[in-house]
Design an enzyme around this catalytic site. Structure first.
Site, PDB file in Angstrom:
ATOM      1  N   HIS A  64      45.540  41.558  39.319  1.00 59.98           N
ATOM      2  CA  HIS A  64      44.895  40.319  39.745  1.00 59.98           C
ATOM      3  C   HIS A  64      43.611  40.174  38.908  1.00 59.98           C
ATOM      4  O   HIS A  64      42.890  41.149  38.672  1.00 59.98           O
ATOM      5  CB  HIS A  64      44.566  40.349  41.246  1.00 59.98           C
ATOM      6  CG  HIS A  64      45.764  40.025  42.104  1.00 59.98           C
ATOM      7  ND1 HIS A  64      45.946  40.543  43.352  1.00 59.98           N
ATOM      8  CD2 HIS A  64      46.832  39.219  41.863  1.00 59.98           C
ATOM      9  CE1 HIS A  64      47.085  40.073  43.866  1.00 59.98           C
ATOM     10  NE2 HIS A  64      47.647  39.277  42.965  1.00 59.98           N
ATOM     11  N   ASP A  66      40.640  39.204  39.180  1.00 55.71           N
ATOM     12  CA  ASP A  66      39.301  39.655  39.577  1.00 55.71           C
ATOM     13  C   ASP A  66      39.120  41.164  39.407  1.00 55.71           C
ATOM     14  O   ASP A  66      38.037  41.683  39.664  1.00 55.71           O
ATOM     15  CB  ASP A  66      38.997  39.224  41.027  1.00 55.71           C
ATOM     16  CG  ASP A  66      40.043  39.704  42.033  1.00 55.71           C
ATOM     17  OD1 ASP A  66      41.248  39.692  41.695  1.00 55.71           O
ATOM     18  OD2 ASP A  66      39.665  40.072  43.151  1.00 55.71           O
ATOM     19  N   HIS A  67      40.170  41.858  38.947  1.00 50.23           N
ATOM     20  CA  HIS A  67      40.052  43.295  38.725  1.00 50.23           C
ATOM     21  C   HIS A  67      40.165  43.697  37.253  1.00 50.23           C
ATOM     22  O   HIS A  67      39.968  44.862  36.923  1.00 50.23           O
ATOM     23  CB  HIS A  67      41.097  44.051  39.560  1.00 50.23           C
ATOM     24  CG  HIS A  67      40.820  43.957  41.027  1.00 50.23           C
ATOM     25  ND1 HIS A  67      40.223  44.958  41.743  1.00 50.23           N
ATOM     26  CD2 HIS A  67      41.006  42.928  41.902  1.00 50.23           C
ATOM     27  CE1 HIS A  67      40.072  44.574  43.004  1.00 50.23           C
ATOM     28  NE2 HIS A  67      40.544  43.349  43.126  1.00 50.23           N
TER      29      HIS A  67
END
Lengths: 303, 303
Positions: A64, A66-67
């Site tokens: 994902h 945001d990682h």
């Protein structure tokens, strides 16, 4: 012996002002390990005066954005700033393709070896081991393949009782032998026993990192007894249906998990953008597990 | 009639503290157009209170990371925040693959249509035209395919001389006809001539954006007469050999280009990380072209 973590991002999927996406910098004896690398991680390192070139290992929990969206920018900057030392990158196998396609089209030929090590979201295992640390991955339960990480210090040598050893006239050259728990016999047949002149070393400490996961407790074996546990706590417990739907954990659940795991301390993060104030999340978690702290940007925790 | 640009990033390849990679937000009558989208652009929008959902067009000049690495994060956040309105994305054809592979592995199925329009780095041309604006791309000369952009306001209607029109008893319903430059004949055969009751509208203004380029002047035709020209000025002129080697422009060259193009104003940006202070770059440029300003983070320029 330094063993600490600095939080670079505490937000979940969508960033909010003053909260960046997930990234943490683990410092073990002044060697750096980057855990997840959300967008803007290289800017956060600059902000806190942390030298990106000291990082030799980057671990990505899952794909994902945001990682991991800060990864290509960080690698590019290391390249442009003259890095030649290898970088070890651990993550889901598709991460390799994501990086390669971007360096292909920017016509970037990295000056340093980028050693990619695929993580397995089905099976736990050791991913690296060096003089300071053993790192393991373990499966988490998220919408896409996702792993947690556990970092454990290498066992240390026994500690010499210096006054006693010097009083007995033991030469300093013999200390390394005794520290390893071995007895030493001199040329004249005299025996110095390790047990007489050393005491147990400090227990190796460990840090477990659970990025994004449903509270299944299926990963309990891998976080048990961690001196410090980082666990996501995206929502307050009144949002449990939403947490279940999005494969996330509530603050109360994070506290329960830390309790059940027998963790020493709990750090919570990955907060939903809906929470401007984080105190309610902290309070909810502390009602279950007192030794909880907010893993917010710019804070450093000794592990 | 609003026609202004807010600078979100002014750094070149490697960011420095307080300088973000390239991104600019063009505001035309409160509709937003994003020009380049370096890492952290969505965080910069949050910082300056600019609503990302108002953006309907994103233009990417080329595929060096400092010009597009914020794109997937921005699109993800728009998706997670419920966008359904189409987004138009303009850039090199490989950009589509870069985005698709990342949404594939994050299992993101965008809720809004993402309309990709390929730019051509060999041939200039109009890429879109709406009620407010015509946008064109033109080739720049960089290490990899790269285009500049020019934004020109649509021609406006003629301006009514209200006092004269009212004195002549012309009904307000007739104004739109006269504004279009047409004469109006009443039922009784009376003729109101547009030329008598209107004056020329303001000239449509234009903004030209030259992201990363060698100073070849090959793109002069496309920036000529721009009311405002943004041009990269990565280095001071004493670094000319380095500028040539990396296909970049010096501050002095940027001034010369603005001069030769007959631009109204010049904005310079894309500053090398080696310059902590930007005043020397501004001074060098102003020695050639006085109406120069630094395109630094958070500044808004009326175009």
């Amino acid at each position: 012996v330094r063993f600490e973590v600095t939080i670079l991002g505490s937000s979940s999927a969508t960033p909010v002002f003053n909260r960046n996406p997930s990234a943490q910098l683990l410092n073990v004896n002044d060697k750096y390990y980057l855990i997840d690398c959300g967008e803007g991680t290289q800017l956060q390192l600059l902000r806190y005066g942390l030298k990106a070139q000291r990082i030799d290992h980057i671990l990505i929990s899952h794909l994902h954005g945001d990682h991991y969206l800060g990864l290509v920018g960080l690698l590019s900057s290391l390249h442009l700033n003259g890095r030649t030392r290898p970088m070890y990158l651990y993550g889901p196998k598709e991460l390799k393709e994501i990086i390669e396609v971007q360096f292909l089209y920017s016509q970037t030929d990295l000056r340093f070896p980028l050693v990619f090590v695929e993580t397995d979201s089905e099976r736990p295992g050791v991913i690296f081991s060096n003089e300071d640390l053993v790192a393991e991955t373990f499966p988490l339960e998220h919408r896409i393949p996702c792993t947690g990480f556990r970092f454990t210090q290498q066992p240390r040598l026994r500690r010499i009782l210096k006054a006693e050893a010097e009083a007995a006239g033991i030469p300093a050259e013999v200390f390394p032998v005794l520290k390893r728990g071995l007895d030493f016999t001199t040329a004249t047949g005299r025996i110095y026993r390790s047990a007489d002149f050393t005491v147990d070393p400090e227990r190796p400490r460990s840090y477990a990192y659970c990025s994004d996961t449903l509270d299944t407790r299926s990963y309990m074996a891998w976080i048990r007894g961690a001196d410090t546990l980082y666990h996501e706590a995206t929502f307050l417990h009144d949002m449990l249906p939403r947490a279940l739907e999005t494969f996330h954990t509530t603050a109360r659940q994070a506290g329960e998990i830390a309790q059940e795991a027998g963790a020493g301390h709990l750090l919570i993060g990955h907060f939903s953008a809906r929470y401007r104030e984080l105190k309610p999340l902290l309070d909810e978690c502390k009602s279950v597990f007192e030794k909880t702290q907010l893993a917010v940007e710019g804070t450093t925790f000794t592990l």
